[in-house]
Scaffold this motif. Structure first.
Motif, PDB file in Angstrom:
ATOM      1  N   SER A   1      54.158  10.480  27.983  1.00  0.00           N
ATOM      2  CA  SER A   1      54.540  11.804  28.468  1.00  0.00           C
ATOM      3  C   SER A   1      53.888  12.921  27.666  1.00  0.00           C
ATOM      4  CB  SER A   1      56.073  11.934  28.456  1.00  0.00           C
ATOM      5  OG  SER A   1      56.594  11.540  27.204  1.00  0.00           O
ATOM      6  N   GLY A   2      52.853  12.574  26.915  1.00  0.00           N
ATOM      7  CA  GLY A   2      52.097  13.594  26.179  1.00  0.00           C
ATOM      8  C   GLY A   2      52.914  14.292  25.109  1.00  0.00           C
ATOM      9  N   ARG A   3      53.856  13.574  24.501  1.00  0.00           N
ATOM     10  CA  ARG A   3      54.655  14.198  23.444  1.00  0.00           C
ATOM     11  C   ARG A   3      54.272  13.625  22.087  1.00  0.00           C
ATOM     12  NH1 ARG A   3      60.803  14.055  24.235  1.00  0.00           N
ATOM     13  NH2 ARG A   3      60.612  15.687  22.650  1.00  0.00           N
ATOM     14  N   ASN A   4      54.618  14.374  21.047  1.00  0.00           N
ATOM     15  CA  ASN A   4      54.390  13.939  19.681  1.00  0.00           C
ATOM     16  C   ASN A   4      55.638  13.163  19.211  1.00  0.00           C
ATOM     17  OD1 ASN A   4      54.225  13.739  16.905  1.00  0.00           O
ATOM     18  ND2 ASN A   4      53.459  15.839  16.623  1.00  0.00           N
ATOM     19  N   PRO A   5      55.463  11.914  18.758  1.00  0.00           N
ATOM     20  CA  PRO A   5      56.626  11.114  18.329  1.00  0.00           C
ATOM     21  C   PRO A   5      57.459  11.794  17.236  1.00  0.00           C
ATOM     22  CG  PRO A   5      54.646   9.760  18.388  1.00  0.00           C
ATOM     23  CD  PRO A   5      54.205  11.164  18.660  1.00  0.00           C
ATOM     24  N   ASP A   6      56.851  12.701  16.488  1.00  0.00           N
ATOM     25  CA  ASP A   6      57.622  13.411  15.459  1.00  0.00           C
ATOM     26  C   ASP A   6      58.702  14.312  16.048  1.00  0.00           C
ATOM     27  OD1 ASP A   6      56.001  12.233  13.620  1.00  0.00           O
ATOM     28  OD2 ASP A   6      54.735  14.007  13.283  1.00  0.00           O
ATOM     29  N   GLU A   7      58.593  14.581  17.346  1.00  0.00           N
ATOM     30  CA  GLU A   7      59.600  15.447  17.990  1.00  0.00           C
ATOM     31  C   GLU A   7      60.862  14.672  18.360  1.00  0.00           C
ATOM     32  OE1 GLU A   7      57.818  16.881  21.574  1.00  0.00           O
ATOM     33  OE2 GLU A   7      56.183  17.896  20.539  1.00  0.00           O
TER      34      GLU A   7
ATOM     35  N   ARG B   1      58.245   1.540  18.072  1.00  0.00           N
ATOM     36  CA  ARG B   1      57.091   1.337  18.976  1.00  0.00           C
ATOM     37  C   ARG B   1      57.402   1.841  20.382  1.00  0.00           C
ATOM     38  NH1 ARG B   1      56.267  -3.319  15.887  1.00  0.00           N
ATOM     39  NH2 ARG B   1      57.475  -4.611  17.320  1.00  0.00           N
ATOM     40  N   ARG B   2      58.647   1.630  20.804  1.00  0.00           N
ATOM     41  CA  ARG B   2      59.040   2.140  22.133  1.00  0.00           C
ATOM     42  C   ARG B   2      58.973   3.674  22.160  1.00  0.00           C
ATOM     43  NH1 ARG B   2      64.686  -0.687  23.633  1.00  0.00           N
ATOM     44  NH2 ARG B   2      64.531   0.705  25.437  1.00  0.00           N
ATOM     45  N   ILE B   3      59.376   4.313  21.056  1.00  0.00           N
ATOM     46  CA  ILE B   3      59.310   5.787  20.986  1.00  0.00           C
ATOM     47  C   ILE B   3      57.852   6.248  21.109  1.00  0.00           C
ATOM     48  CG2 ILE B   3      59.667   7.822  19.498  1.00  0.00           C
ATOM     49  CD1 ILE B   3      62.095   6.379  18.259  1.00  0.00           C
ATOM     50  N   VAL B   4      56.988   5.607  20.333  1.00  0.00           N
ATOM     51  CA  VAL B   4      55.573   5.989  20.330  1.00  0.00           C
ATOM     52  C   VAL B   4      54.968   5.837  21.730  1.00  0.00           C
ATOM     53  CG1 VAL B   4      53.288   5.323  19.451  1.00  0.00           C
ATOM     54  CG2 VAL B   4      55.229   5.548  17.871  1.00  0.00           C
ATOM     55  N   LYS B   5      55.313   4.724  22.373  1.00  0.00           N
ATOM     56  CA  LYS B   5      54.768   4.442  23.701  1.00  0.00           C
ATOM     57  C   LYS B   5      55.273   5.459  24.745  1.00  0.00           C
ATOM     58  CE  LYS B   5      54.033   0.327  26.423  1.00  0.00           C
ATOM     59  NZ  LYS B   5      54.602  -0.989  26.760  1.00  0.00           N
ATOM     60  N   ALA B   6      56.573   5.735  24.690  1.00  0.00           N
ATOM     61  CA  ALA B   6      57.142   6.692  25.650  1.00  0.00           C
ATOM     62  C   ALA B   6      56.580   8.088  25.420  1.00  0.00           C
ATOM     63  CB  ALA B   6      58.666   6.702  25.543  1.00  0.00           C
ATOM     64  N   CYS B   7      56.338   8.428  24.153  1.00  0.00           N
ATOM     65  CA  CYS B   7      55.745   9.738  23.848  1.00  0.00           C
ATOM     66  C   CYS B   7      54.320   9.800  24.376  1.00  0.00           C
ATOM     67  CB  CYS B   7      55.785  10.010  22.349  1.00  0.00           C
ATOM     68  SG  CYS B   7      57.418  10.496  21.762  1.00  0.00           S
TER      69      CYS B   7
ATOM     70  N   ILE C   1      63.194   6.876  29.452  1.00  0.00           N
ATOM     71  CA  ILE C   1      63.391   7.927  30.463  1.00  0.00           C
ATOM     72  C   ILE C   1      63.794   9.231  29.783  1.00  0.00           C
ATOM     73  CG2 ILE C   1      64.647   8.572  32.570  1.00  0.00           C
ATOM     74  CD1 ILE C   1      65.210   5.601  33.040  1.00  0.00           C
ATOM     75  N   ALA C   2      64.704   9.116  28.797  1.00  0.00           N
ATOM     76  CA  ALA C   2      65.176  10.314  28.094  1.00  0.00           C
ATOM     77  C   ALA C   2      64.022  11.012  27.368  1.00  0.00           C
ATOM     78  CB  ALA C   2      66.285   9.937  27.116  1.00  0.00           C
ATOM     79  N   ILE C   3      63.171  10.222  26.732  1.00  0.00           N
ATOM     80  CA  ILE C   3      62.030  10.809  26.014  1.00  0.00           C
ATOM     81  C   ILE C   3      61.095  11.507  26.999  1.00  0.00           C
ATOM     82  CG2 ILE C   3      59.942  10.265  24.680  1.00  0.00           C
ATOM     83  CD1 ILE C   3      61.662   8.093  23.236  1.00  0.00           C
ATOM     84  N   GLU C   4      60.844  10.858  28.134  1.00  0.00           N
ATOM     85  CA  GLU C   4      59.987  11.486  29.141  1.00  0.00           C
ATOM     86  C   GLU C   4      60.567  12.815  29.625  1.00  0.00           C
ATOM     87  OE1 GLU C   4      58.645   7.148  30.792  1.00  0.00           O
ATOM     88  OE2 GLU C   4      59.404   8.583  32.269  1.00  0.00           O
ATOM     89  N   GLU C   5      61.902  12.905  29.601  1.00  0.00           N
ATOM     90  CA  GLU C   5      62.558  14.130  30.087  1.00  0.00           C
ATOM     91  C   GLU C   5      62.840  15.133  28.973  1.00  0.00           C
ATOM     92  OE1 GLU C   5      62.658  14.844  33.233  1.00  0.00           O
ATOM     93  OE2 GLU C   5      61.930  12.862  33.827  1.00  0.00           O
ATOM     94  N   GLY C   6      62.392  14.844  27.758  1.00  0.00           N
ATOM     95  CA  GLY C   6      62.473  15.868  26.711  1.00  0.00           C
ATOM     96  C   GLY C   6      63.459  15.633  25.585  1.00  0.00           C
ATOM     97  N   ALA C   7      63.996  14.420  25.436  1.00  0.00           N
ATOM     98  CA  ALA C   7      64.934  14.162  24.332  1.00  0.00           C
ATOM     99  C   ALA C   7      64.310  14.501  22.978  1.00  0.00           C
ATOM    100  CB  ALA C   7      65.354  12.689  24.336  1.00  0.00           C
ATOM    101  N   THR C   8      65.086  15.110  22.097  1.00  0.00           N
ATOM    102  CA  THR C   8      64.626  15.324  20.717  1.00  0.00           C
ATOM    103  C   THR C   8      65.361  14.381  19.779  1.00  0.00           C
ATOM    104  OG1 THR C   8      66.313  16.979  20.215  1.00  0.00           O
ATOM    105  CG2 THR C   8      64.219  17.790  21.129  1.00  0.00           C
ATOM    106  N   MET C   9      66.398  13.725  20.306  1.00  0.00           N
ATOM    107  CA  MET C   9      67.157  12.769  19.500  1.00  0.00           C
ATOM    108  C   MET C   9      67.642  11.670  20.433  1.00  0.00           C
ATOM    109  SD  MET C   9      70.516  13.521  17.134  1.00  0.00           S
ATOM    110  CE  MET C   9      69.694  14.733  16.109  1.00  0.00           C
ATOM    111  N   ILE C  10      67.338  10.417  20.084  1.00  0.00           N
ATOM    112  CA  ILE C  10      67.879   9.312  20.870  1.00  0.00           C
ATOM    113  C   ILE C  10      68.909   8.591  20.004  1.00  0.00           C
ATOM    114  CG2 ILE C  10      65.864   9.041  22.377  1.00  0.00           C
ATOM    115  CD1 ILE C  10      64.987   6.706  20.578  1.00  0.00           C
ATOM    116  N   ARG C  11      69.940   8.058  20.639  1.00  0.00           N
ATOM    117  CA  ARG C  11      71.047   7.427  19.907  1.00  0.00           C
ATOM    118  C   ARG C  11      71.043   5.931  20.224  1.00  0.00           C
ATOM    119  NH1 ARG C  11      73.220  11.374  23.239  1.00  0.00           N
ATOM    120  NH2 ARG C  11      74.169   9.642  24.349  1.00  0.00           N
TER     121      ARG C  11
END
Ligand SMILES: *Cc1c(COP(=O)(O)O)cnc(C)c1O
Length: 253
Positions: free
Chosen positions: A31-37, A22-28, A220-230
């Motif tokens: 920042s206008g990103r697709n959670p699949d990324e 849910r946090r991924i979806v919200k952060a995406c 923050i990482a997702i907003e800045e373009g992360a494609t993988m979070i650990r």
């Protein structure tokens, strides 16, 4: 203290993964990103096989260890279950042979040429290839592993000539700070370095992946373009060992 039986603890893992999702979806969304990324990698250091299995069985199959010793201890217990193993810890040259014994498909912590060269020679001997991310020390902290931001381009260019090693992107650990702007600066820098490498068009270099963001700073990482979070703690709970045991040069083991 609450006493959990195994079943309750295991339900917690699935619940925790749901809340990270849910946090991924919200952060995406923010920042206008697709959670699949954004891929979710589970950092499983100190987590026993039984608990890792719960996540794998729930369909979260991208996992990573920091220490060869833990890779080795968990290898038998996990090998029958579908998963993809990355290595995210500091790698010493004399452990290369060892790390190749297990089912690691990507080393995210490549940060120096002598290590790349030794890895290349070993891979040649074994007739195989390895995917890597280049680890960058974006916080400029002396004690942190990773190539200095100023030296990344040169390192990528040199490593790209070793034909057993496939560069897939960059990895960083953001500054451990509760000042969001300081953390953001690290992730933004990694993205800038990625863009710079892309514009150089090196042969055999794929710069798609940006592995950045952990339990405390994934948004923050997702907003800045992360494609993988650990993610470790937010899924498996607190660890018994401090992070310095894994990250700090002064704690080399
Ligand atoms: C432990 C670890 C993580 C996960 O950290 P959490 O704060 O527990 O989510 C991510 N990356 C690396 C390199 C790690 O060692």
């Amino acid at each position: 203290m609450t006493w959990y039986n195994d079943k309750d603890m295991n339900q917690d893992i699935v619940k925790n993964i749901d809340s990270v999702q849910r946090r991924i979806v919200k952060a995406c969304a923010a920042s206008g990103r697709n959670p699949d990324e954004v891929k979710l990698l589970l950092a499983t250091k100190t987590v026993p096989v039984a608990r890792i299995k719960v996540a794998l069985e729930a369909g979260y199959t991208l996992i990573a260890e920091n220490k060869i010793q833990e890779l080795k201890e968990k290898f038998e217990g996990l090998k029958e279950l579908l998963h993809v193993n990355h290595f995210i810890g500091h790698l010493q040259s004399n452990k290369i042979k060892e790390v190749l014994k297990y089912d690691v498909t990507c080393i995210q912590s490549l940060d120096r040429y002598d290590l790349a060269e030794k890895l290349h020679h070993r891979l040649l001997l074994e007739g195989r290839q390895m995917e890597v991310f280049i680890q960058v020390n974006t916080s400029y902290e002396e004690s942190k592993y990773g190539v200095s931001p100023n030296d990344v381009l040169a390192l990528v260019e040199k490593v790209s000539k070793l034909n057993t090693i496939r560069i897939k992107g960059l990895m960083t650990i953001g500054m451990l700070s509760n000042k969001a702007e300081k953390v953001r600066k690290c992730f933004r820098l990694l993205k800038e370095i990625q863009q710079k490498i892309i514009s150089n068009n090196f042969d055999h270099v794929n710069m798609h992946e940006l592995s950045m963001g952990m339990s405390g700073d994934m948004e923050i990482a997702i907003e800045e373009g992360a494609t993988m979070i650990r993610i470790g703690t937010a899924i498996f709970g607190n660890r018994p060992t401090p992070d310095s045991f894994y990250w700090d040069e002064n704690n080399r083991v």
